[in-house]
Structures are given as structure tokens and as C-alpha cells.
Enzyme design. Structure first.
Site, PDB file in Angstrom:
ATOM      1  N   ASP A   1      38.099  13.976  37.391  1.00  0.00           N
ATOM      2  CA  ASP A   1      38.777  15.103  35.654  1.00  0.00           C
ATOM      3  C   ASP A   1      40.238  14.949  35.608  1.00  0.00           C
ATOM      4  O   ASP A   1      40.390  16.393  34.743  1.00  0.00           O
ATOM      5  CB  ASP A   1      38.052  16.420  37.086  1.00  0.00           C
ATOM      6  CG  ASP A   1      37.893  17.013  35.334  1.00  0.00           C
ATOM      7  OD1 ASP A   1      37.103  17.069  34.230  1.00  0.00           O
ATOM      8  OD2 ASP A   1      37.958  18.582  36.253  1.00  0.00           O
TER       9      ASP A   1
ATOM     10  N   GLU B   1      44.618  26.587  38.535  1.00  0.00           N
ATOM     11  CA  GLU B   1      43.942  24.748  38.590  1.00  0.00           C
ATOM     12  C   GLU B   1      44.586  23.996  39.128  1.00  0.00           C
ATOM     13  O   GLU B   1      43.689  22.761  39.781  1.00  0.00           O
ATOM     14  CB  GLU B   1      43.006  24.822  37.241  1.00  0.00           C
ATOM     15  CG  GLU B   1      42.374  23.859  37.254  1.00  0.00           C
ATOM     16  CD  GLU B   1      41.304  23.450  35.955  1.00  0.00           C
ATOM     17  OE1 GLU B   1      41.328  24.646  35.523  1.00  0.00           O
ATOM     18  OE2 GLU B   1      40.792  22.421  35.563  1.00  0.00           O
TER      19      GLU B   1
ATOM     20  N   GLU C   1      35.104  24.867  27.678  1.00  0.00           N
ATOM     21  CA  GLU C   1      35.457  25.987  28.434  1.00  0.00           C
ATOM     22  C   GLU C   1      34.252  26.441  28.203  1.00  0.00           C
ATOM     23  O   GLU C   1      34.066  27.162  30.130  1.00  0.00           O
ATOM     24  CB  GLU C   1      35.853  26.421  28.540  1.00  0.00           C
ATOM     25  CG  GLU C   1      37.490  26.143  28.536  1.00  0.00           C
ATOM     26  CD  GLU C   1      38.072  25.154  29.839  1.00  0.00           C
ATOM     27  OE1 GLU C   1      37.446  25.733  31.077  1.00  0.00           O
ATOM     28  OE2 GLU C   1      38.491  24.116  29.608  1.00  0.00           O
TER      29      GLU C   1
ATOM     30  N   GLU D   1      30.702  15.421  27.572  1.00  0.00           N
ATOM     31  CA  GLU D   1      30.430  16.947  29.037  1.00  0.00           C
ATOM     32  C   GLU D   1      28.902  15.812  30.444  1.00  0.00           C
ATOM     33  O   GLU D   1      29.021  16.630  30.867  1.00  0.00           O
ATOM     34  CB  GLU D   1      29.966  18.230  28.256  1.00  0.00           C
ATOM     35  CG  GLU D   1      32.096  18.850  28.268  1.00  0.00           C
ATOM     36  CD  GLU D   1      32.372  19.224  29.094  1.00  0.00           C
ATOM     37  OE1 GLU D   1      32.566  18.366  30.574  1.00  0.00           O
ATOM     38  OE2 GLU D   1      33.831  19.153  28.539  1.00  0.00           O
TER      39      GLU D   1
HETATM   40  C1  NSP Z   1      35.444  16.673  32.192  1.00  0.00           C
HETATM   41  C2  NSP Z   1      35.879  18.385  32.168  1.00  0.00           C
HETATM   42  N1  NSP Z   1      35.248  19.264  30.632  1.00  0.00           N
HETATM   43  C3  NSP Z   1      35.241  21.133  31.207  1.00  0.00           C
HETATM   44  C4  NSP Z   1      36.762  21.274  32.399  1.00  0.00           C
HETATM   45  C5  NSP Z   1      36.585  22.303  32.322  1.00  0.00           C
HETATM   46  N2  NSP Z   1      37.932  22.751  32.549  1.00  0.00           N
HETATM   47  C6  NSP Z   1      37.200  20.520  32.521  1.00  0.00           C
HETATM   48  N3  NSP Z   1      37.764  20.606  34.424  1.00  0.00           N
HETATM   49  N4  NSP Z   1      36.360  18.640  33.258  1.00  0.00           N
END
Ligand code: NSP
Length: 218
Positions: A44, A82, A134, A204
């Protein structure tokens, strides 16, 4: 129906799978193995690099300063608290961010989608991808918000960063931007933004599928 509600209805199956996923269920229950969480966060963190560039591109293409300011404030959140969370959590779980891990094929596909949207020159395409990223996270994290404080920080803070009134405001803003520009788009631009929304939702779901499986070699 708002355009964003219509778009979400088109991807209902992937949306449901991405936002009620065993990966996030285990994360919120505190039962997700630490190695799985570490591998997910390392992938991520690669996602976040392109996300930051995409968000910056959307800020550059916003129709007005009032349209740009909430995105700029959100960029500050991603680049500040973050980013710090990623560094602390990855270290606490026994990993590093340097050198970066090799992108899993799904991570690479997401990176390619974000790079294409950032380069497209289309504000709608940029916002479509940002909205999915989001909004899906708000949907999965919100039901678990009241349990976040009882979890180890690498689980709990990930829920807190994606729930609550501040983050709801980010999602309302992103959706509002797409709803606002939608009627002025050509049919071709609407089709491209819809395609970006659909692909982002599929990715996602696939991102959590891969994380749950522990990124097995293909
Ligand atoms: C794959 C993914 N998608 C969404 C988010 C949300 N910021 C994230 N951290 N990572």
C-alpha cells in the site's frame, strides 16, 4: 440519483466485496496475522506514492481555488499523519520501506490506473479514481470505528484514519466534485470517467484479495 450513486450502483458486486472483505474483518478483529498486515502496508505504501501524485494532479486541475482547497488539505493529511503511520507501523511490524518492495501485479495495475488518470488531463477521471479509493475505505472502516482504540496501533490507526467526521468530509467533497462536473462532460469523457471508476473498484477488491492470500507468487 447523483452521478456518483449511479456509478456505485454499476459496481455493486465489487463494491460489496471490497467493503465487507475478510481481510478488513480480520484486521478489525485484531486476528489478522502480523506478516499479512506488514505485506499489505508495504504494497500500500507503493500505492500511496502514486495516489499522492494523482491527488496533486487533481489539485492542479480543479476548476477553482475553493474546489482545490479541500484536496490540498487532504494531501497534507496523507503526507503528514498517514505517511508517519506507514513508517511507524511498518517498522513496528518488523519491516522496512527502503528499498521498496516489488509491486505485486495488482499493485502495479493500480499504479498504472492512477498514472493514466493523472496524465489524462481529465479532472473527472482523476476524481473518479480518488473517490473510489476513499469512499470504499470509508465504507469498510466506519462500522469498526468504535473498536479501533482497543486494537494494536497498526490496526487501530488504520481504521481511525479512514473513519469519523473528518474523513466523511473528504469523501463528501470528492463525490461532490464528480457530481458537480459530471453534467458538463462530453459522453466520451463520461465514459472514460465511468471506466476509471469501474476499474478502480475492481482493483480495490483485488488488492484485498491479494493481501488476504499473502501475495502468493503467480
Ligand atoms: C489500495 C488502497 N485504496 C485506498 C486507500 C485509501 N487511502 C488505500 N490506502 N489503499
Amino acid at each position: 440519483m447523483h452521478p456518483t450513486e449511479h456509478l456505485k450502483s454499476l459496481v455493486a458486486t465489487d463494491w460489496q466485496a471490497a467493503t465487507r472483505h475478510p481481510f478488513t474483518d480480520q484486521l478489525a478483529a485484531g486476528t489478522l496475522p502480523k506478516a499479512r498486515m506488514l505485506a499489505y502496508l508495504q504494497q500500500d505504501y507503493l500505492f500511496i506514492e502514486d495516489f499522492v501524485r494523482l491527488l496533486a494532479s487533481a489539485i492542479a486541475h480543479a476548476p477553482s481555488l475553493p474546489d482545490a482547497i479541500p484536496a490540498a488539505q487532504f494531501l497534507g493529511l496523507i503526507s503528514g499523519p498517514e505517511n508517519t503511520y506507514f513508517l511507524r507501523a511498518i517498522a513496528a511490524l518488523g519491516g522496512t520501506t527502503e528499498p521498496p518492495v516489488t509491486p505485486h501485479p495488482i499493485t502495479a495495475e493500480f499504479q498504472a490506473l492512477m498514472r493514466a488518470a493523472a496524465k489524462s488531463g481529465s479532472y473527472a477521471q482523476m476524481i473518479a479514481v480518488l473517490s473510489v479509493a476513499e469512499w470504499t475505505y470509508l465504507d469498510w472502516a466506519s462500522p469498526h470505528a468504535n473498536r479501533a482504540a482497543d486494537l494494536p496501533f497498526w490496526f487501530g490507526e488504520w481504521i481511525t484514519l479512514h473513519s469519523g467526521p473528518g474523513f466523511e468530509g473528504v469523501v463528501t467533497y470528492l463525490r461532490g466534485q464528480l457530481d458537480q462536473v459530471w453534467p458538463s462532460l462530453t459522453p466520451e469523457d463520461q465514459a472514460a470517467a465511468q471506466s476509471a471508476f469501474v476499474t478502480a473498484t475492481r482493483l480495490e477488491r483485488a488488492f484485498f484479495d491479494a493481501a488476504l492470500a499473502g501475495y502468493p507468487a503467480a
